[in-house]
Design a protein around this motif. Structure first.
Motif, PDB file in Angstrom:
ATOM      1  N   LEU A   1       0.807  -1.226   0.000  1.00  0.00           N
ATOM      2  CA  LEU A   1       0.000   0.000   0.000  1.00  0.00           C
ATOM      3  C   LEU A   1       0.838   1.273   0.000  1.00  0.00           C
ATOM      4  N   GLY A   2       2.116   1.153  -0.336  1.00  0.00           N
ATOM      5  CA  GLY A   2       2.937   2.358  -0.438  1.00  0.00           C
ATOM      6  C   GLY A   2       4.121   2.345   0.512  1.00  0.00           C
ATOM      7  N   THR A   3       5.023   3.307   0.268  1.00  0.00           N
ATOM      8  CA  THR A   3       6.296   3.283   0.996  1.00  0.00           C
ATOM      9  C   THR A   3       6.137   3.599   2.483  1.00  0.00           C
ATOM     10  N   ALA A   4       5.194   4.493   2.839  1.00  0.00           N
ATOM     11  CA  ALA A   4       5.005   4.786   4.272  1.00  0.00           C
ATOM     12  C   ALA A   4       4.392   3.570   4.969  1.00  0.00           C
ATOM     13  N   HIS A   5       3.458   2.933   4.275  1.00  0.00           N
ATOM     14  CA  HIS A   5       2.827   1.718   4.797  1.00  0.00           C
ATOM     15  C   HIS A   5       3.880   0.622   4.987  1.00  0.00           C
ATOM     16  N   ALA A   6       4.816   0.550   4.048  1.00  0.00           N
ATOM     17  CA  ALA A   6       5.887  -0.457   4.148  1.00  0.00           C
ATOM     18  C   ALA A   6       6.767  -0.190   5.372  1.00  0.00           C
ATOM     19  N   VAL A   7       7.108   1.079   5.587  1.00  0.00           N
ATOM     20  CA  VAL A   7       7.946   1.397   6.758  1.00  0.00           C
ATOM     21  C   VAL A   7       7.213   0.985   8.034  1.00  0.00           C
ATOM     22  N   LEU A   8       5.898   1.224   8.048  1.00  0.00           N
ATOM     23  CA  LEU A   8       5.125   0.902   9.258  1.00  0.00           C
ATOM     24  C   LEU A   8       4.997  -0.599   9.505  1.00  0.00           C
ATOM     25  N   ALA A   9       5.292  -1.401   8.503  1.00  0.00           N
ATOM     26  CA  ALA A   9       5.333  -2.847   8.748  1.00  0.00           C
ATOM     27  C   ALA A   9       6.386  -3.162   9.805  1.00  0.00           C
ATOM     28  N   ALA A  10       7.383  -2.279   9.910  1.00  0.00           N
ATOM     29  CA  ALA A  10       8.455  -2.475  10.901  1.00  0.00           C
ATOM     30  C   ALA A  10       8.167  -1.700  12.190  1.00  0.00           C
ATOM     31  N   ARG A  11       6.902  -1.429  12.428  1.00  0.00           N
ATOM     32  CA  ARG A  11       6.519  -0.613  13.601  1.00  0.00           C
ATOM     33  C   ARG A  11       7.146  -1.145  14.894  1.00  0.00           C
ATOM     34  N   ALA A  12       7.113  -2.460  15.072  1.00  0.00           N
ATOM     35  CA  ALA A  12       7.612  -3.016  16.334  1.00  0.00           C
ATOM     36  C   ALA A  12       9.080  -2.668  16.559  1.00  0.00           C
ATOM     37  N   ALA A  13       9.842  -2.639  15.473  1.00  0.00           N
ATOM     38  CA  ALA A  13      11.261  -2.282  15.607  1.00  0.00           C
ATOM     39  C   ALA A  13      11.411  -0.792  15.893  1.00  0.00           C
ATOM     40  N   ILE A  14      10.631   0.017  15.164  1.00  0.00           N
ATOM     41  CA  ILE A  14      10.739   1.477  15.321  1.00  0.00           C
ATOM     42  C   ILE A  14      10.322   1.880  16.736  1.00  0.00           C
ATOM     43  N   ALA A  15       9.277   1.202  17.240  1.00  0.00           N
ATOM     44  CA  ALA A  15       8.730   1.556  18.553  1.00  0.00           C
ATOM     45  C   ALA A  15       9.702   1.252  19.691  1.00  0.00           C
ATOM     46  N   ALA A  16      10.717   0.438  19.419  1.00  0.00           N
ATOM     47  CA  ALA A  16      11.710   0.144  20.457  1.00  0.00           C
ATOM     48  C   ALA A  16      12.451   1.418  20.857  1.00  0.00           C
ATOM     49  N   GLY A  17      12.404   2.449  19.994  1.00  0.00           N
ATOM     50  CA  GLY A  17      12.975   3.746  20.358  1.00  0.00           C
ATOM     51  C   GLY A  17      14.399   3.922  19.887  1.00  0.00           C
ATOM     52  N   PHE A  18      14.565   4.688  18.830  1.00  0.00           N
ATOM     53  CA  PHE A  18      15.899   5.004  18.304  1.00  0.00           C
ATOM     54  C   PHE A  18      15.984   6.518  18.126  1.00  0.00           C
ATOM     55  N   ASP A  19      17.177   7.051  18.209  1.00  0.00           N
ATOM     56  CA  ASP A  19      17.340   8.496  17.973  1.00  0.00           C
ATOM     57  C   ASP A  19      17.100   8.819  16.503  1.00  0.00           C
ATOM     58  N   GLN A  20      17.542   7.908  15.641  1.00  0.00           N
ATOM     59  CA  GLN A  20      17.446   8.170  14.205  1.00  0.00           C
ATOM     60  C   GLN A  20      16.828   6.974  13.504  1.00  0.00           C
ATOM     61  N   LEU A  21      15.910   7.285  12.594  1.00  0.00           N
ATOM     62  CA  LEU A  21      15.347   6.225  11.755  1.00  0.00           C
ATOM     63  C   LEU A  21      15.768   6.508  10.318  1.00  0.00           C
ATOM     64  N   LEU A  22      16.388   5.538   9.718  1.00  0.00           N
ATOM     65  CA  LEU A  22      16.850   5.712   8.353  1.00  0.00           C
ATOM     66  C   LEU A  22      16.024   4.785   7.467  1.00  0.00           C
ATOM     67  N   VAL A  23      15.456   5.315   6.399  1.00  0.00           N
ATOM     68  CA  VAL A  23      14.679   4.476   5.481  1.00  0.00           C
ATOM     69  C   VAL A  23      15.436   4.381   4.164  1.00  0.00           C
ATOM     70  N   LEU A  24      15.614   3.155   3.687  1.00  0.00           N
ATOM     71  CA  LEU A  24      16.361   2.940   2.446  1.00  0.00           C
ATOM     72  C   LEU A  24      15.591   2.005   1.535  1.00  0.00           C
ATOM     73  N   PHE A  25      15.837   2.136   0.230  1.00  0.00           N
ATOM     74  CA  PHE A  25      15.205   1.247  -0.747  1.00  0.00           C
ATOM     75  C   PHE A  25      16.250   0.222  -1.196  1.00  0.00           C
ATOM     76  N   ALA A  26      15.881  -1.038  -1.146  1.00  0.00           N
ATOM     77  CA  ALA A  26      16.853  -2.074  -1.502  1.00  0.00           C
ATOM     78  C   ALA A  26      17.169  -2.093  -2.992  1.00  0.00           C
ATOM     79  N   ASP A  27      16.398  -1.357  -3.779  1.00  0.00           N
ATOM     80  CA  ASP A  27      16.704  -1.342  -5.217  1.00  0.00           C
ATOM     81  C   ASP A  27      17.490  -0.090  -5.612  1.00  0.00           C
ATOM     82  N   THR A  28      18.144   0.520  -4.644  1.00  0.00           N
ATOM     83  CA  THR A  28      19.027   1.664  -4.912  1.00  0.00           C
ATOM     84  C   THR A  28      20.420   1.250  -4.438  1.00  0.00           C
TER      85      THR A  28
END
Ligand code: UD1
Ligand code: MG
Length: 457
Positions: free
Chosen positions: A87-114
């Motif tokens: 459903l889109g790139t923001a939706h894809a990032v949110l699939a990793a919500r559990a990891a993000i919610a663990a709390g990090f100072d920085q979140l980096l989003v990357l595309f594996a096809d770049t």
């Protein structure tokens, strides 16, 4: 390459790899297609790690066992999340919500096809968050911006929004400053921003790019970090795959030359991402080096050789027209010549295998000389067997060594032998028909045949 920077310890990289990759027209998932001998996903994971980030989440599609296996092979510590519906790139990032919610100072989003983004660029993207910036996007100036999201920057150089091409006005479409897709986000605000993304756009998708506008609305600073267009290349089809390959090869060749290797005609020499080449190595034109090759100082690789999974010792010489397969290990000053194939074999110091030979599952002692046309018969259709050739041994031309078999140190094997039993040190082994000579036979034969033929006319 920058090495692990402890200040980035508290960064999480989310790598998006859930795309269908339909334009590749392939049974293989797009991110597993290879550039310079390793998958695009592997390139991205390696670059992120080299930028000093050590927490990974990879988002994969629902039927992506192979991608999951590749992640597990490369980074067993990475968490893998499945995006059930695309459903889109923001939706894809949110699939990793559990990891993000663990709390990090920085979140980096990357595309594996770049796959060509450099570690230094990833580090710069993270550094862009310093001083309370909310979102940093990686931008580049495109020769042809078609298909990319455009970066909308205000008079004071602030990033105001990212507009996807389908949603852009004609004026916005003329902008050439484009979104490479990579983003660094303040980890403390990331979930709030991602959750605020809606899907009211031309494609009805949840766009990651919308967090720029959402951050700006919340009074958070947003910035652009610039990269070369080459680094930003996104691979969607096989033409772009070939472009990425060409760019990766240019980088690898350049690095090898700057590190002290002579590439006589660099454009004709193909390297792998993990190729290790020492100083004063000379590689002649038209050489292909697959994964897992290490070439020590002073070695010469002559034209039309093909190497993979091989190590080449100091001052060794290979080719022209040599094939070194996985497990071929050449010690210092060893020589492997034309039309020779070597697999899973150690070739000792100064040993010579110069012409038309197959050596598989073998050990060749230092200083041994393997004559032209020697074959190690290593396979019976079911199992593989080893051949051991001692130091200083001499194998006469056109010999077949039927493994398992050992040739002792300094032993001789007569040319044309089929050797099926071990040969002791310093011995001569002959395994061929004994020579018979009948004097005058040829002359008599010619005369009788000629007479028969004349009589028949
Ligand atoms: C995206 C950007 C665009 C940018 C371009 C750069 C958005 C909305 N757009 O567009 O601004 O210029 O990349 O190449 O971000 N993916 C998923 N799940 C999804 C959708 C995508 O995992 O539901 C992954 C894909 O596997 C891919 C990446 O996200 O790795 C980008 O998706 P893609 O569809 O290629 O986005 P673009 O249209 O190229
Ligand atoms: Mg894309």
């Amino acid at each position: 390459m920058p090495t692990g920077d402890p200040t980035r310890r508290n960064a999480l990289a989310v790598v998006l790899a859930a795309g269908e990759g339909t334009r590749m027209k392939s049974v293989r998932p797009k991110v597993l297609h290879e550039i310079a001998g390793r998958s695009m996903l592997a390139h991205m994971l390696a670059s992120v790690a080299a930028a000093g980030i050590d927490a990974f989440a990879v988002v994969v599609g629902p039927e992506a066992d192979e991608v999951r296996q590749e992640v597990q092979r490369l980074r067993p510590d990475a968490r893998v999340f499945v995006q059930q519906r695309r459903l889109g790139t923001a939706h894809a990032v949110l699939a990793a919500r559990a990891a993000i919610a663990a709390g990090f100072d920085q979140l980096l989003v990357l595309f594996a096809d770049t796959p060509l983004v450099r570690p230094a660029t990833i580090a710069a993207l993270c550094d862009g968050l310093a001083g309370g910036t909310g979102v940093v996007a990686l931008g580049f100036t495109a020769r042809d911006p078609h298909g990319y999201g455009r970066l909308i920057v205000d008079g004071r150089g602030r990033l105001v929004a990212i507009r996807e091409e389908k949603d852009a006005s004609d004026e916005e479409r003329r902008l050439r400053l484009c979104n490479a897709g990579l983003m660094a986000i303040d980890g403390r605000r990331a979930l709030e921003l991602l959750d605020a993304v809606g899907a009211s756009n031309a494609k009805g998708e949840y766009y990651l790019t919308d967090i720029v506008g959402l951050a700006a609305e919340r009074g958070l600073a947003t910035r652009v970090v610039l990269a070369d267009e080459d680094e930003a290349l996104g691979v969607n089809d096989r033409v772009q795959l070939a472009q990425a390959e060409a760019l990766a090869q240019q980088r690898l060749r350049r690095a090898a030359m700057l590190a002290g290797a002579t590439l006589v005609a660099p454009d004709t020499i193909f390297l792998s991402a993990d190729t290790k080449i020492g100083r004063d190595v000379v590689i002649e034109p038209h050489v292909v080096i697959g994964p897992g090759v290490e070439i020590a100082n002073g070695a010469l690789i002559r034209s039309f050789s093909h190497l993979e999974g091989a190590t080449i010792g100091f001052n060794a010489k290979v080719g022209p027209f040599a094939r070194l397969r996985p497990g071929a290990n050449l010690a210092a000053t060893a020589r492997v010549g034309n039309f020779v194939e070597i697999k899973a074999a150690d070739v000792g110091e100064g040993a010579k295998v110069n012409h038309l030979t197959y050596i598989g599952d073998a050990t060749i002692g230092a200083g041994a000389n393997i004559g032209a046309g020697t074959i190690t018969c290593n396979y019976d259709g079911f199992f593989k067997y080893r051949t051991v050739i001692g130091e200083g041994a001499f194998i006469g031309s056109n010999s077949a060594l039927v493994a398992p078999v050992k040739i002792g140190d300094r032993a001789y094997v007569g040319s044309g032998s089929v050797i099926t039993r071990d040969v002791g040190p310093d011995a001569l082994a002959l395994g061929r028909g004994r020579q018979v000579e009948r004097s005058g036979w040829a002359a008599r034969f010619r005369e009788s045949q000629k007479a028969k033929k004349d009589g028949a006319i």
